[in-house]
Motif scaffolding. Structure first.
Motif, PDB file in Angstrom:
ATOM      1  N   GLU A 130     -30.603  36.760  74.031  1.00 49.50           N
ATOM      2  CA  GLU A 130     -31.763  36.353  74.816  1.00 49.50           C
ATOM      3  C   GLU A 130     -32.610  37.590  75.117  1.00 49.50           C
ATOM      4  OE1 GLU A 130     -31.831  35.038  79.159  1.00 49.50           O
ATOM      5  OE2 GLU A 130     -31.771  33.104  78.077  1.00 49.50           O
ATOM      6  N   VAL A 131     -33.826  37.572  74.628  1.00 53.61           N
ATOM      7  CA  VAL A 131     -34.729  38.714  74.774  1.00 53.61           C
ATOM      8  C   VAL A 131     -35.761  38.401  75.850  1.00 53.61           C
ATOM      9  CG1 VAL A 131     -36.375  40.216  73.612  1.00 53.61           C
ATOM     10  CG2 VAL A 131     -34.426  39.289  72.352  1.00 53.61           C
ATOM     11  N   LYS A 132     -35.860  39.273  76.828  1.00 53.05           N
ATOM     12  CA  LYS A 132     -36.834  39.092  77.900  1.00 53.05           C
ATOM     13  C   LYS A 132     -38.154  39.747  77.526  1.00 53.05           C
ATOM     14  CE  LYS A 132     -37.558  39.812  82.855  1.00 53.05           C
ATOM     15  NZ  LYS A 132     -37.008  40.377  84.114  1.00 53.05           N
ATOM     16  N   VAL A 133     -39.221  38.959  77.607  1.00 51.39           N
ATOM     17  CA  VAL A 133     -40.564  39.467  77.337  1.00 51.39           C
ATOM     18  C   VAL A 133     -41.225  39.757  78.675  1.00 51.39           C
ATOM     19  CG1 VAL A 133     -42.773  39.037  76.210  1.00 51.39           C
ATOM     20  CG2 VAL A 133     -40.677  38.038  75.258  1.00 51.39           C
ATOM     21  N   ALA A 134     -41.481  41.004  78.931  1.00 51.12           N
ATOM     22  CA  ALA A 134     -42.082  41.384  80.216  1.00 51.12           C
ATOM     23  C   ALA A 134     -43.539  40.945  80.277  1.00 51.12           C
ATOM     24  CB  ALA A 134     -41.976  42.886  80.414  1.00 51.12           C
ATOM     25  N   ALA A 135     -44.014  40.575  81.457  1.00 53.87           N
ATOM     26  CA  ALA A 135     -45.426  40.216  81.638  1.00 53.87           C
ATOM     27  C   ALA A 135     -46.305  41.400  81.268  1.00 53.87           C
ATOM     28  CB  ALA A 135     -45.665  39.783  83.091  1.00 53.87           C
ATOM     29  N   GLY A 136     -47.353  41.132  80.500  1.00 56.16           N
ATOM     30  CA  GLY A 136     -48.270  42.190  80.088  1.00 56.16           C
ATOM     31  C   GLY A 136     -47.813  42.936  78.843  1.00 56.16           C
ATOM     32  N   THR A 137     -46.860  42.361  78.107  1.00 60.06           N
ATOM     33  CA  THR A 137     -46.379  43.004  76.874  1.00 60.06           C
ATOM     34  C   THR A 137     -47.505  43.083  75.848  1.00 60.06           C
ATOM     35  OG1 THR A 137     -44.075  42.324  77.161  1.00 60.06           O
ATOM     36  CG2 THR A 137     -44.798  42.753  74.919  1.00 60.06           C
ATOM     37  N   GLN A 138     -47.681  44.273  75.264  1.00 55.63           N
ATOM     38  CA  GLN A 138     -48.712  44.486  74.251  1.00 55.63           C
ATOM     39  C   GLN A 138     -48.127  44.368  72.845  1.00 55.63           C
ATOM     40  OE1 GLN A 138     -52.029  45.024  75.252  1.00 55.63           O
ATOM     41  NE2 GLN A 138     -51.093  44.526  77.241  1.00 55.63           N
ATOM     42  N   SER A 139     -48.954  44.015  71.905  1.00 62.04           N
ATOM     43  CA  SER A 139     -48.516  43.938  70.519  1.00 62.04           C
ATOM     44  C   SER A 139     -48.092  45.327  70.036  1.00 62.04           C
ATOM     45  CB  SER A 139     -49.653  43.415  69.630  1.00 62.04           C
ATOM     46  OG  SER A 139     -49.180  43.089  68.350  1.00 62.04           O
TER      47      SER A 139
END
Length: 376
Positions: free
Chosen positions: A296-305
Motif C-alpha cells: 500500500e503506497v501512500k500518496v501525499a497531498a500535493g505530490t508532483q509528477s
C-alpha cells in the motif's frame, strides 16, 4: 690467444641469475645470428662464442666448474674433450623452444603423458524471469556434448588398448619447425597433438575416443542473480583427450524484462500513474510486490509528477547476504482527458478560484523568473 671470459661474452655479471643469463643470451644470439649477418666472419665467431658461453653458464654443474677452474675445466684432457655442438641446433634452438612452449601454455612437454589435451569448454544460455531471479531456483537442463567411448575406453583403438607413442613427436604432441632463425612449435600433424598415433581406429568413435552424448544436469540458480551473470561448472564440459582434464560448462544467465518493474543492481523501480485529484488531495495506491504480496503506497497531498518514494527492503535479494535492495516509486501525475461538460465546468471554477496562483507555487515561480525577459 686467450678466450674471453664467458660472463663478459654474455655481458652479465658473475653473480647473474639463470634468467638474466638467458635474457642476455637471447638478445645477443638474435643480434649475431648468421642469418642476420651473412658473410660477416666476425659476427659468426661472436655467435659461436656466445653459444659456447651459454652452454656452460646455463648449467649449474658446468657453471660451478667454470667458476672454479675457468676455461681449463673444459679443455682437452681436463674434461674428456669438448662436449658441445655450437651449431644452430644447440642452445639457440633450445631457448626458442622453451620460450614458445611457455607462451603456448605451461612449459615443455617431454612425454606422452603430458600430451593429453584439455577438453573444450561449453556454453549454455539460460533465461529466467525476474520473479525466478528473486526467489532463486533449481532447474534441469540438457545439452549436447560428448563422452568417452565405452567400446575403446577412450583410446580410439579397435582393440581398446592404448595406442603406441607417435614416432613423429615422440609422445609430446608438439613438433618444432625452423623458419630462418626462428623455431616454431606446432601441434603434431600425425597424431593431432595426442602424443599417440592410432593405426586401427575404433569403429564406434572412428578413432576419436569420444562419442556424441546428451547430458542432463540439475543446476541451482541463487536468489538475486543478475542479468549477464556467468556460472562455471568445473569438469562438465567436453571430455579431455589422452588423459587430459574435462572442460568446463559456463551458464550465462539472462534475466528477462518485467512488465511492471525495472532493475538496477538489487534495487527495483516502478512508475505509478496517479490522478490529478489524488496527487492534489492525497490518497492511497495498492501495487503487487515482486514476491506477490500487496504494497500500500501512500500518496501525499500535493505530490508532483516525478516525485520519488523509497520503500526499504522491497527490492531484490543480495547474493551472499540476508539483505535486500529497495523499491523506488516514481509518481506520474496524469492530466485528465476527454472531459465531459460538468468536469470542464468544475475545472473552470477551480481556475477562477486559483487566480492568485497560491496553490500552484512552481508555476508562479516560473513566471516570476521570466517576467524580466519580457520586459527587456
Amino acid at each position: 690467444m686467450s678466450k674471453q671470459d664467458f660472463y663478459e661474452t654474455l655481458e652479465v655479471s658473475k653473480g647473474a641469475t639463470v634468467e638474466e643469463i638467458k635474457k642476455s643470451y637471447r638478445r645477443l644470439a638474435m643480434k649475431y645470428h648468421p642469418d642476420h649477418n651473412q658473410g660477416n666472419a666476425e659476427a659468426e665467431a661472436k655467435f659461436k662464442a656466445i653459444n659456447e658461453a651459454y652452454e656452460v653458464l646455463k648449467d649449474e654443474q658446468k657453471r660451478a666448474a667454470y667458476d672454479r677452474y675457468g676455461h681449463a675445466a673444459f679443455e682437452q684432457g681436463a674434461g674428456g674433450g669438448n662436449p658441445f655442438d655450437f651449431g644452430f641446433g644447440g642452445g639457440f634452438g633450445d631457448i626458442f623452444s622453451e620460450v614458445f612452449s611457455d607462451i603456448m601454455g605451461g612449459g615443455r612437454r617431454s612425454s606422452a603423458a603430458s600430451a593429453g589435451r584439455h577438453g573444450e569448454d561449453l556454453r549454455y544460455d539460460l533465461s529466467v524471469s525476474l520473479e525466478e531471479a528473486y526467489h532463486g531456483l533449481e532447474k534441469e537442463i540438457s545439452f549436447p556434448t560428448e563422452k568417452v567411448c565405452d567400446k575403446c575406453n577412450g583410446f580410439g583403438t579397435k582393440d581398446g588398448k592404448e595406442p603406441p607413442v607417435c614416432p613423429t613427436c615422440r609422445g609430446s604432441g608438439r613438433v618444432h619447425r625452423q623458419h630462418g632463425f626462428m623455431i616454431m612449435e606446432t601441434v603434431c600433424p600425425d597424431c593431432g597433438g595426442r602424443g599417440r598415433k592410432v593405426k586401427d581406429a575404433c569403429p564406434e568413435c572412428g578413432g576419436k575416443g569420444t562419442v556424441p552424448f546428451t547430458k542432463e544436469l540439475k543446476i541451482k540458480i541463487p536468489a538475486g542473480i543478475e542479468d549477464g551473470t556467468r556460472i562455471r561448472l568445473a569438469g562438465e564440459g567436453m571430455p579431455g583427450v589422452g588423459g587430459g582434464a574435462n572442460g568446463d560448462l559456463y551458464i550465462f544467465v539472462n534475466v528477462g524484462e518485467h512488465k511492471l518493474y525495472s532493475r538496477e543492481g538489487a534495487d527495483l523501480f516502478v512508475q505509478i500513474p496517479v490522478s490529478m485529484a489524488c496527487a492534489a488531495l492525497g490518497g492511497k495506491v495498492e501495487i503487487p510486490a515482486i514476491d506477490g504480496h500487496k504494497i500500500e503506497v501512500k500518496v501525499a497531498a500535493g505530490t508532483q509528477s516525478g516525485a520519488r518514494l523509497k520503500i526499504k527492503g522491497e527490492g531484490m535479494p543480495k547474493i551472499r547476504s540476508v539483505d535486500k535492495g529497495d523499491l523506488w516509486i516514481e509518481f506520474k501525475v496524469e492530466t485528465p482527458v476527454n472531459l465531459n461538460a460538468r468536469q470542464k465546468e468544475l475545472l473552470e471554477e477551480f481556475r477562477a478560484l486559483s487566480g492568485d496562483d497560491s496553490c500552484q507555487p512552481a508555476e508562479k515561480s516560473f513566471f516570476e523568473k521570466i517576467k524580466d525577459l519580457f520586459a527587456a
